[in-house]
Design a protein around this motif. Structure first.
Motif, PDB file in Angstrom:
ATOM      1  N   GLY A 188       3.216   8.800   5.202  1.00 54.34           N
ATOM      2  CA  GLY A 188       1.815   9.000   5.257  1.00 54.34           C
ATOM      3  C   GLY A 188       1.119   8.229   4.355  1.00 54.34           C
ATOM      4  O   GLY A 188      -0.043   8.400   4.112  1.00 54.34           O
ATOM      5  N   GLU A 189       1.789   7.673   3.333  1.00 58.16           N
ATOM      6  CA  GLU A 189       1.029   7.221   2.037  1.00 58.16           C
ATOM      7  C   GLU A 189       1.398   5.634   2.098  1.00 58.16           C
ATOM      8  O   GLU A 189       2.543   5.297   2.415  1.00 58.16           O
ATOM      9  N   SER A 241       4.433   1.017  -5.533  1.00 61.42           N
ATOM     10  CA  SER A 241       3.600   1.251  -6.694  1.00 61.42           C
ATOM     11  C   SER A 241       2.013   1.528  -5.499  1.00 61.42           C
ATOM     12  O   SER A 241       1.732   0.960  -4.605  1.00 61.42           O
ATOM     13  N   HIS A 242       1.123   2.237  -6.221  1.00 64.67           N
ATOM     14  CA  HIS A 242       0.006   2.455  -5.936  1.00 64.67           C
ATOM     15  C   HIS A 242      -1.065   1.114  -6.147  1.00 64.67           C
ATOM     16  O   HIS A 242      -2.148   1.119  -5.474  1.00 64.67           O
ATOM     17  N   ASP A 243      -0.445   0.546  -7.034  1.00 65.89           N
ATOM     18  CA  ASP A 243      -1.400  -0.739  -7.500  1.00 65.89           C
ATOM     19  C   ASP A 243      -0.419  -2.037  -7.247  1.00 65.89           C
ATOM     20  O   ASP A 243       0.732  -2.165  -7.103  1.00 65.89           O
ATOM     21  N   THR A 244      -1.398  -3.153  -7.172  1.00 66.08           N
ATOM     22  CA  THR A 244      -0.830  -4.426  -7.105  1.00 66.08           C
ATOM     23  C   THR A 244      -1.730  -5.439  -7.764  1.00 66.08           C
ATOM     24  O   THR A 244      -2.639  -5.292  -8.117  1.00 66.08           O
ATOM     25  N   VAL A 245      -0.614  -6.297  -8.124  1.00 68.17           N
ATOM     26  CA  VAL A 245      -1.366  -7.502  -8.929  1.00 68.17           C
ATOM     27  C   VAL A 245      -2.352  -8.311  -7.890  1.00 68.17           C
ATOM     28  O   VAL A 245      -2.250  -8.461  -6.708  1.00 68.17           O
ATOM     29  N   LEU A 277       2.653  -4.292   1.634  1.00 71.34           N
ATOM     30  CA  LEU A 277       1.954  -2.685   1.848  1.00 71.34           C
ATOM     31  C   LEU A 277       2.923  -1.942   2.810  1.00 71.34           C
ATOM     32  O   LEU A 277       3.289  -2.473   3.928  1.00 71.34           O
ATOM     33  N   VAL A 278       3.568  -0.842   2.125  1.00 69.66           N
ATOM     34  CA  VAL A 278       4.697  -0.029   3.331  1.00 69.66           C
ATOM     35  C   VAL A 278       3.934   1.326   3.202  1.00 69.66           C
ATOM     36  O   VAL A 278       3.417   1.632   2.294  1.00 69.66           O
ATOM     37  N   SER A 279       4.075   2.028   4.575  1.00 69.95           N
ATOM     38  CA  SER A 279       3.849   3.228   4.701  1.00 69.95           C
ATOM     39  C   SER A 279       4.845   3.987   4.627  1.00 69.95           C
ATOM     40  O   SER A 279       5.889   4.013   5.265  1.00 69.95           O
ATOM     41  N   ILE A 280       4.986   5.062   3.773  1.00 73.10           N
ATOM     42  CA  ILE A 280       6.007   5.960   3.513  1.00 73.10           C
ATOM     43  C   ILE A 280       5.524   7.465   3.353  1.00 73.10           C
ATOM     44  O   ILE A 280       4.612   7.947   2.701  1.00 73.10           O
TER      45      ILE A 280
END
Lengths: 190, 312
Positions: free
Chosen positions: B58-59, B40-44, B53-56
């Motif tokens: 370039g995102e 997700s772009h968001d997190t609790v 946080l993972v990078s996939i």
């Protein structure tokens, strides 16, 4: 100095607390879903053998202890000092009779032991589980008495005395369990 | 290295059976099963949750710590009774009762009151585990009953006294812990061990532990299920006020920074959904692996997960 953060805590870690080296012998991770993480540890003091219960909270850290186990050979005793040599590096280490404790009973020239070094200095010595020792003196046993339930003290080459079956004679080699100090068996007869 | 599972085949079969039972329980109660992304772009924004946080391509994307945000977006979009069985990842959580990646069951029901939400959770536990109805007890009464301590009104010096009376090994940093962290420790170390062979729904948490629950300033409409001392589920009569959540996110980030953690992004599509109007609802998250531990009667999460972290 290397540091372990709580998320690296695990059984077997060697850490330093108040200047003493400790081995983490138990680690329990406790965390309420929405709450603070706690790490409940049991730590054994590698010098004194005492066990400490400590709880850490997430984000705490402990200094790593520079602790290393090496194989050494017993060389000789000079007064209150026992001298050993590391098998690989031929480096010599000295332990006081207090540090050697009861283990002097099992040490003869060339006995291979394991030694724990803390910051490069020896702190503990562990002899092999079983050692073979030559009987130097004992009272003669009754002829033909091979029963193991009749015992007597015998004095071995290290100067220590062990309780052995009555059939053991001077010149015999006996095997002793160093963890209990118990006689196991007769290895050879002169 | 062993390729084999740490869980027995028997327990893996039990898992499958219990998951099927859960799905039919929800279907019968009129819930729709949904699927939302792990990434997700968001997190609790939670003080004590550490998302990965993972990078996939370039995102940067977050692995979810629970499907809460995505599911509430569905609720705000008109779905009124939904559930999901999925995976969540929480960094730094590994032990006898934790696996970094774990299975989570989460559900939301529009119009369900705080009381009805606790009732539904209890009846679910009864149905799946075959237990008698859990006791309902407030957070305050729980501490009174098991520690002779009022968690809302007593002074922290009394917390200290109770801890030493009970011979607890409090954290080295005890004096520097805030009130809620001390309560977390007392609950985990002194109370939960006393809850063996009991089932309890604890409710009315202190407002300072509201997370995403509605709050009246003193207590939050938050509840948890404990079985045999194991924390199994966490539920809220949900917070609907977007401004309130923005305030909480800001406060939480301040605490995270004090704790030495990174601040997390405060804005999210959940806040967009709340701005547009989240209907009155209740929601619960339940740890499936721990549910399986109770069903299988085991002490370690490794007994019910095929391949825990070190064998993944």
């Amino acid at each position: 100095m290397a540091v372990y953060k709580t998320n690296e805590f695990r059984k077997g870690l060697k850490v330093q607390i108040d200047g003493d080296p400790y081995l983490m012998i138990e680690m329990n991770f406790v965390k309420p879903g929405k709450g603070n993480a706690f790490y409940k540890c049991k730590l054994r003091n590698l010098v004194r053998g005492t066990v400490l219960d400590r709880t850490y909270k997430g984000g705490d850290s402990l200094e790593a202890a520079d602790v290393e186990e090496v194989g050494v050979q017993y060389l000789y005793r000079q007064g209150d000092t026992f001298v050993f040599m590391e098998n690989k590096t031929y480096e010599q280490y000295e332990l006081s009779s207090e540090q050697v404790d009861d283990n002097w009973k099992y040490l003869k020239d060339g006995t291979t032991c394991s030694m724990v070094l803390y910051n490069g200095n020896p702190i503990t010595l562990t002899p092999p589980n079983h050692v073979e020792l030559l009987v130097e003196y004992c009272e003669p046993g009754a002829k033909g008495d091979t029963a193991t339930n009749v015992t007597k003290p015998v004095k071995v080459e290290t100067g220590a005395e062990f309780i052995c079956p009555a059939f053991i004679e001077m010149g015999n080699v006996i095997r002793i369990d160093t963890r209990s100090g118990d006689y196991i068996e007769r290895v050879s007869v002169k | 290295m062993s390729f084999r599972p740490t869980a027995s085949v028997k327990n893996l079969e039990l898992r499958s059976k219990k998951l099927a039972q859960l799905r039919s329980h929800f279907a019968e109660a009129g819930f729709v099963e949904v699927e939302t992304p792990l990434l997700s772009h968001d997190t609790v924004v939670d003080r004590h949750l550490h998302p990965v946080l993972v990078s996939i391509d370039g995102e940067d994307l977050w692995l979810q710590t629970s499907p809460e945000f995505a599911m509430k977006r569905l609720v705000a979009s008109g779905m009124d009774a939904i559930y999901q069985i999925t995976r969540a990842v929480r960094s730094g959580e590994n032990g006898k009762l934790h696996n970094t990646e774990f299975t989570i069951l989460e559900w939301y029901k529009v119009g369900q009151s705080y009381e009805a939400a606790r009732e539904f959770l209890s009846s679910l536990a009864e149905a799946i585990l075959g237990i008698s109805p859990p006791e309902q007890i407030t957070y305050q009464d729980l501490f009174q009953q098991f520690m002779d301590l009022d968690p809302i009104n007593d002074s922290e010096s009394l917390f200290n006294r109770r801890a030493s009376e009970l011979g607890l090994h409090v954290p080295d940093a005890w004096e520097t812990l805030d009130r809620d962290s001390k309560l977390d420790f007392l609950l985990a170390d002194a109370i939960q061990p006393q809850l063996q062979s009991r089932a309890m729904v604890v409710y009315d948490y202190p407002a300072s532990q509201a997370a995403l629950a509605a709050s009246n300033g003193e207590t939050a409409e938050r509840f948890e299920l404990f079985i045999n001392g194991l924390e199994l589920a966490n539920g809220y009569h949900e917070l609907l006020d977007a401004k309130e959540l923005r305030d909480r996110n800001r406060d939480t980030n301040e605490q995270r920074l004090v704790d030495g953690n990174d601040a997390l992004p405060e804005e999210s599509r959940l806040l967009d959904a709340m701005d547009s109007g989240l209907p009155d609802c209740s929601g619960v998250a339940l740890g499936i692996d721990r549910l399986m531990m109770i069903a299988a009667g085991t002490e370690s999460i490794r007994d019910v997960i095929a391949f825990p972290m070190d064998r993944a």
